[in-house]
Scaffold this active site. Structure first.
Site, PDB file in Angstrom:
ATOM      1  N   TYR A 124       4.334  -6.980  17.266  1.00 36.19           N
ATOM      2  CA  TYR A 124       4.531  -5.972  16.204  1.00 36.19           C
ATOM      3  C   TYR A 124       5.258  -4.754  16.764  1.00 36.19           C
ATOM      4  CZ  TYR A 124       3.272  -2.320  12.818  1.00 36.19           C
ATOM      5  OH  TYR A 124       3.317  -1.273  11.912  1.00 36.19           O
ATOM      6  N   LYS A 174       9.126  -3.316  16.052  1.00 34.98           N
ATOM      7  CA  LYS A 174       9.355  -1.971  15.496  1.00 34.98           C
ATOM      8  C   LYS A 174      10.327  -1.204  16.400  1.00 34.98           C
ATOM      9  CE  LYS A 174       6.757  -1.771  11.749  1.00 34.98           C
ATOM     10  NZ  LYS A 174       7.367  -1.678  10.411  1.00 34.98           N
ATOM     11  N   SER A 205       6.329   2.824  14.014  1.00 31.77           N
ATOM     12  CA  SER A 205       4.879   2.915  14.231  1.00 31.77           C
ATOM     13  C   SER A 205       4.533   3.570  15.556  1.00 31.77           C
ATOM     14  CB  SER A 205       4.312   1.493  14.218  1.00 31.77           C
ATOM     15  OG  SER A 205       3.013   1.471  14.736  1.00 31.77           O
ATOM     16  N   PHE A 251       0.831  -1.219   0.000  1.00 29.47           N
ATOM     17  CA  PHE A 251       0.000   0.000   0.000  1.00 29.47           C
ATOM     18  C   PHE A 251       0.863   1.266   0.000  1.00 29.47           C
ATOM     19  CE2 PHE A 251      -1.951   2.746   3.517  1.00 29.47           C
ATOM     20  CZ  PHE A 251      -2.530   3.629   2.631  1.00 29.47           C
ATOM     21  N   ASN A 289      -1.891   6.281  11.729  1.00 25.63           N
ATOM     22  CA  ASN A 289      -2.686   5.392  10.851  1.00 25.63           C
ATOM     23  C   ASN A 289      -2.834   5.989   9.457  1.00 25.63           C
ATOM     24  OD1 ASN A 289      -3.141   4.536  13.645  1.00 25.63           O
ATOM     25  ND2 ASN A 289      -4.533   3.075  12.692  1.00 25.63           N
ATOM     26  N   ARG A 305     -10.068  -6.216  20.402  1.00 23.72           N
ATOM     27  CA  ARG A 305      -8.914  -7.071  20.115  1.00 23.72           C
ATOM     28  C   ARG A 305      -7.897  -6.991  21.257  1.00 23.72           C
ATOM     29  NH1 ARG A 305      -7.537  -5.330  13.873  1.00 23.72           N
ATOM     30  NH2 ARG A 305      -8.681  -7.004  12.867  1.00 23.72           N
ATOM     31  N   THR A 355       1.457  -9.549   1.077  1.00 22.77           N
ATOM     32  CA  THR A 355       0.248  -8.710   1.009  1.00 22.77           C
ATOM     33  C   THR A 355       0.327  -7.747  -0.175  1.00 22.77           C
ATOM     34  OG1 THR A 355       1.258  -7.124   2.529  1.00 22.77           O
ATOM     35  CG2 THR A 355      -0.212  -8.762   3.502  1.00 22.77           C
ATOM     36  N   LEU A 379       5.574 -10.327  -1.886  1.00 26.95           N
ATOM     37  CA  LEU A 379       4.186 -10.372  -2.394  1.00 26.95           C
ATOM     38  C   LEU A 379       3.250 -11.093  -1.417  1.00 26.95           C
ATOM     39  CD1 LEU A 379       4.893 -10.992  -6.205  1.00 26.95           C
ATOM     40  CD2 LEU A 379       4.641  -8.821  -5.002  1.00 26.95           C
TER      41      LEU A 379
HETATM   42  P1  NAD Z   1       1.350  -3.504   3.244  1.00 28.91           P
HETATM   43  O1  NAD Z   1       1.036  -4.830   3.835  1.00 28.91           O
HETATM   44  O2  NAD Z   1       0.503  -3.022   2.117  1.00 28.91           O
HETATM   45  O3  NAD Z   1       2.864  -3.406   2.802  1.00 28.91           O
HETATM   46  C1  NAD Z   1       3.889  -4.234   3.298  1.00 28.91           C
HETATM   47  C2  NAD Z   1       4.645  -4.798   2.102  1.00 28.91           C
HETATM   48  O4  NAD Z   1       5.744  -5.575   2.588  1.00 28.91           O
HETATM   49  C3  NAD Z   1       3.785  -5.738   1.251  1.00 28.91           C
HETATM   50  O5  NAD Z   1       3.979  -5.433  -0.108  1.00 28.91           O
HETATM   51  C4  NAD Z   1       4.316  -7.139   1.597  1.00 28.91           C
HETATM   52  O6  NAD Z   1       4.139  -8.055   0.534  1.00 28.91           O
HETATM   53  C5  NAD Z   1       5.763  -6.828   1.911  1.00 28.91           C
HETATM   54  N1  NAD Z   1       6.387  -7.783   2.828  1.00 28.91           N
HETATM   55  C6  NAD Z   1       5.901  -8.248   4.011  1.00 28.91           C
HETATM   56  N2  NAD Z   1       6.772  -9.101   4.577  1.00 28.91           N
HETATM   57  C7  NAD Z   1       7.834  -9.174   3.737  1.00 28.91           C
HETATM   58  C8  NAD Z   1       9.046  -9.893   3.760  1.00 28.91           C
HETATM   59  N3  NAD Z   1       9.334 -10.727   4.765  1.00 28.91           N
HETATM   60  N4  NAD Z   1       9.916  -9.731   2.737  1.00 28.91           N
HETATM   61  C9  NAD Z   1       9.618  -8.904   1.710  1.00 28.91           C
HETATM   62  N5  NAD Z   1       8.479  -8.203   1.623  1.00 28.91           N
HETATM   63  C10 NAD Z   1       7.602  -8.325   2.629  1.00 28.91           C
HETATM   64  O7  NAD Z   1       1.288  -2.476   4.461  1.00 28.91           O
HETATM   65  P2  NAD Z   1       1.562  -0.895   4.513  1.00 28.91           P
HETATM   66  O8  NAD Z   1       0.426  -0.325   5.257  1.00 28.91           O
HETATM   67  O9  NAD Z   1       1.916  -0.361   3.178  1.00 28.91           O
HETATM   68  O10 NAD Z   1       2.832  -0.863   5.487  1.00 28.91           O
HETATM   69  C11 NAD Z   1       4.129  -0.491   5.050  1.00 28.91           C
HETATM   70  C12 NAD Z   1       5.013  -0.295   6.276  1.00 28.91           C
HETATM   71  O11 NAD Z   1       4.529   0.795   7.059  1.00 28.91           O
HETATM   72  C13 NAD Z   1       5.062  -1.491   7.225  1.00 28.91           C
HETATM   73  O12 NAD Z   1       6.376  -1.581   7.732  1.00 28.91           O
HETATM   74  C14 NAD Z   1       4.113  -1.116   8.337  1.00 28.91           C
HETATM   75  O13 NAD Z   1       4.434  -1.768   9.548  1.00 28.91           O
HETATM   76  C15 NAD Z   1       4.372   0.370   8.411  1.00 28.91           C
HETATM   77  N6  NAD Z   1       3.277   1.128   9.007  1.00 28.91           N
HETATM   78  C16 NAD Z   1       2.068   1.186   8.378  1.00 28.91           C
HETATM   79  C17 NAD Z   1       1.050   1.952   8.948  1.00 28.91           C
HETATM   80  C18 NAD Z   1      -0.315   2.061   8.319  1.00 28.91           C
HETATM   81  O14 NAD Z   1      -1.194   2.691   8.924  1.00 28.91           O
HETATM   82  N7  NAD Z   1      -0.547   1.491   7.128  1.00 28.91           N
HETATM   83  C19 NAD Z   1       1.286   2.646  10.147  1.00 28.91           C
HETATM   84  C20 NAD Z   1       2.523   2.499  10.784  1.00 28.91           C
HETATM   85  C21 NAD Z   1       3.539   1.766  10.178  1.00 28.91           C
HETATM   86  C1  UD1 Z   2      -2.398   0.410  12.291  1.00 29.18           C
HETATM   87  C2  UD1 Z   2      -1.572  -0.289  11.226  1.00 29.18           C
HETATM   88  C3  UD1 Z   2      -0.216  -0.626  11.803  1.00 29.18           C
HETATM   89  C4  UD1 Z   2       0.389   0.651  12.381  1.00 29.18           C
HETATM   90  C5  UD1 Z   2      -0.511   1.310  13.410  1.00 29.18           C
HETATM   91  C6  UD1 Z   2       0.030   2.681  13.841  1.00 29.18           C
HETATM   92  C7  UD1 Z   2      -2.558  -1.701   9.503  1.00 29.18           C
HETATM   93  C8  UD1 Z   2      -3.220  -2.985   9.176  1.00 29.18           C
HETATM   94  N1  UD1 Z   2      -2.229  -1.513  10.789  1.00 29.18           N
HETATM   95  O1  UD1 Z   2      -2.651  -0.487  13.388  1.00 29.18           O
HETATM   96  O2  UD1 Z   2       0.627  -1.108  10.760  1.00 29.18           O
HETATM   97  O3  UD1 Z   2       1.645   0.391  12.924  1.00 29.18           O
HETATM   98  O4  UD1 Z   2      -1.768   1.562  12.772  1.00 29.18           O
HETATM   99  O5  UD1 Z   2      -0.895   3.348  14.636  1.00 29.18           O
HETATM  100  O6  UD1 Z   2      -2.329  -0.883   8.658  1.00 29.18           O
HETATM  101  N2  UD1 Z   2     -11.039  -2.483  13.741  1.00 29.18           N
HETATM  102  C9  UD1 Z   2     -12.396  -2.759  13.789  1.00 29.18           C
HETATM  103  N3  UD1 Z   2     -12.942  -3.520  12.795  1.00 29.18           N
HETATM  104  C10 UD1 Z   2     -12.201  -4.018  11.752  1.00 29.18           C
HETATM  105  C11 UD1 Z   2     -10.817  -3.728  11.712  1.00 29.18           C
HETATM  106  C12 UD1 Z   2     -10.268  -2.952  12.728  1.00 29.18           C
HETATM  107  O7  UD1 Z   2     -13.093  -2.327  14.708  1.00 29.18           O
HETATM  108  O8  UD1 Z   2     -12.754  -4.698  10.871  1.00 29.18           O
HETATM  109  C13 UD1 Z   2     -10.463  -1.642  14.802  1.00 29.18           C
HETATM  110  C14 UD1 Z   2      -9.253  -2.241  15.516  1.00 29.18           C
HETATM  111  O9  UD1 Z   2      -9.642  -3.088  16.571  1.00 29.18           O
HETATM  112  C15 UD1 Z   2      -8.573  -0.950  16.013  1.00 29.18           C
HETATM  113  C16 UD1 Z   2      -8.882   0.069  14.908  1.00 29.18           C
HETATM  114  O10 UD1 Z   2      -9.990  -0.449  14.190  1.00 29.18           O
HETATM  115  O11 UD1 Z   2      -9.163  -0.504  17.217  1.00 29.18           O
HETATM  116  C17 UD1 Z   2      -7.731   0.265  13.947  1.00 29.18           C
HETATM  117  O12 UD1 Z   2      -7.293  -1.031  13.509  1.00 29.18           O
HETATM  118  P1  UD1 Z   2      -6.216  -1.203  12.333  1.00 29.18           P
HETATM  119  O13 UD1 Z   2      -6.642  -0.472  11.123  1.00 29.18           O
HETATM  120  O14 UD1 Z   2      -5.912  -2.654  12.234  1.00 29.18           O
HETATM  121  O15 UD1 Z   2      -5.006  -0.338  12.880  1.00 29.18           O
HETATM  122  P2  UD1 Z   2      -4.043  -0.372  14.157  1.00 29.18           P
HETATM  123  O16 UD1 Z   2      -4.200  -1.594  14.971  1.00 29.18           O
HETATM  124  O17 UD1 Z   2      -4.196   0.965  14.791  1.00 29.18           O
END
Ligand code: NAD
Ligand code: UD1
Length: 309
Positions: free
Chosen positions: A145, A149, A120, A14, A174, A272, A38, A36
């Site tokens: 997790y 981190k 994170s 993403f 987020n 959760r 996710t 690949l």
């Molecule tokens: P995502 O799942 O879309 O992206 C993660 C990518 O890493 C995917 O393409 C997956 O295939 C790849 N991947 C996972 N494990 C791997 C491995 N062992 N080797 C190679 N590739 C691997 O999720 P995202 O939301 O794009 O997250 C990207 C980064 O940002 C992550 O490190 C996540 O922890 C961090 N992050 C995301 C959020 C959020 O809100 N989305 C918040 C805080 C931190």
């Molecule tokens: C997210 C990110 C994590 C990041 C963190 C930083 C994802 C998947 N997770 O975690 O990588 O490090 O923010 O703050 O991107 N919930 C529901 N119903 C659902 C799904 C979720 O109620 O179907 C609730 C969860 O219990 C939680 C909230 O929504 O209270 C957010 O959940 P989620 O989007 O998974 O994010 P975080 O756990 O905050």
């Protein structure tokens, strides 16, 4: 070095694929290392300036080959779901900590210095109750997790002090936007809620829906990451990335309902384990060091863009 690529681990995911688009638009060549799990091939554009290596960051040899000849690294590859780490701590650890350590070693060996790291808000645990979280807020990782981190941050700092690496550590709050995959229960909440709302499928809220998150639109995050890559200096000290705005899940649902003109059935289920209650960034350091888009993308505007409205 002019054409040396930027390595984006997790670049088919993403945040990664949104970053790849922005880097290409600025003329960079990009190498992606992604297993690949996710991420998806289709998230990456067909371009001679994009190279995809399908491989695992837990595989040291593979990481070494991927780092070779790069100008900088953005380390995003990880299991992004907090809940997935609760269900499978060992498997998550391979990607989320061993992957970081492999990268540090490969960078030390090859002399590549700059690395942006996706840490994170989860590292603060529940220490954000009632106030915005600044970077000095005590750390309290509640899940595998969050522990991985925080440990990754410490390893990067060791390689900075000992081997001259230039880590730039971001604690993302987020993030939401296009290409956040809604297909798994482990996906980000906005991707799940918006997809289900569009399809008229019931929505499950874990807990009472009064938990809050600080949501940032992915394009705004990507602007910051590009600035950190281009900055001559890698300033020490982690940086929170959020808007200092708390939105509860109930408010989020109301916003989705407004944008779409209605909501399907919403049920409330058990919270959760390890779920954080309130998370809001004090982003003073972010706005001091980087330029966020002015104004940043608001929740409703971001939802409308995500939903293609
Ligand atoms: P995502 O799942 O879309 O992206 C993660 C990518 O890493 C995917 O393409 C997956 O295939 C790849 N991947 C996972 N494990 C791997 C491995 N062992 N080797 C190679 N590739 C691997 O999720 P995202 O939301 O794009 O997250 C990207 C980064 O940002 C992550 O490190 C996540 O922890 C961090 N992050 C995301 C959020 C959020 O809100 N989305 C918040 C805080 C931190
Ligand atoms: C997210 C990110 C994590 C990041 C963190 C930083 C994802 C998947 N997770 O975690 O990588 O490090 O923010 O703050 O991107 N919930 C529901 N119903 C659902 C799904 C979720 O109620 O179907 C609730 C969860 O219990 C939680 C909230 O929504 O209270 C957010 O959940 P989620 O989007 O998974 O994010 P975080 O756990 O905050």
């Amino acid at each position: 070095m002019a054409d040396a690529p930027i390595l984006v681990t997790g670049g088919a995911g993403f945040i990664g694929s949104n970053l790849v688009d922005a880097l290409l638009a600025r003329g960079y060549a990009v190498r992606v290392l992604d297993n690949l799990s996710t991420g998806k091939r289709e998230n990456l554009p067909q371009s001679p300036r994009v190279e995809l290596i399908v491989g695992d960051v837990a595989d040291a040899g593979c990481v070494r080959r991927a780092v070779q000849g790069c100008r900088a690294v953005v380390h995003l590859a990880a299991v992004a779901s907090v809940q997935a780490s609760v269900d499978d701590p060992f498997g998550t650890h391979q990607s989320n900590l061993i992957g970081t350590l492999n990268l540090c070693e490969a960078m030390r060996e090859s002399g590549v210095k700059r690395v942006l790291f996706a840490s994170s808000a989860a590292v603060y645990g529940n220490n954000g109750e009632g106030h915005a979280i600044d970077e000095d807020t005590p750390k309290a990782p509640l899940t595998p997790y969050a522990a991985d981190k925080l440990a990754s941050e410490h390893y990067l700092d060791f390689y900075r002090r000992q081997h001259g690496l230039e880590p730039v550590v971001f604690r993302f709050f987020n993030i939401f936007g296009p290409r956040q995959d809604p297909s798994s229960p482990y996906s980000g909440v906005i991707s799940i809620f918006t997809e289900r709302a569009q399809k008229g499928l019931p929505i499950a809220v874990f807990g009472d829906g009064e938990q809050t998150r600080d949501f940032l639109y992915v394009a705004d995050l990507v602007e910051v990451l590009v600035q950190a890559l281009e900055s001559p200096e890698a300033v020490e000290g982690a940086v929170n990335v959020g808007l200092n705005q708390a939105t509860s899940l109930n408010q989020l649902l109301a916003a989705i309902g407004d944008v779409l003109g209605g909501l399907p059935e919403v049920s409330y289920q058990a919270a959760r384990p390890g779920d954080i209650r309130h998370s809001r960034a004090n982003n003073a350091r972010l706005v001091q060091r980087y330029r966020l888009p002015e104004p940043p993308t608001g929740m409703r505007q971001g939802l409308a863009k995500l939903l293609g409205l």
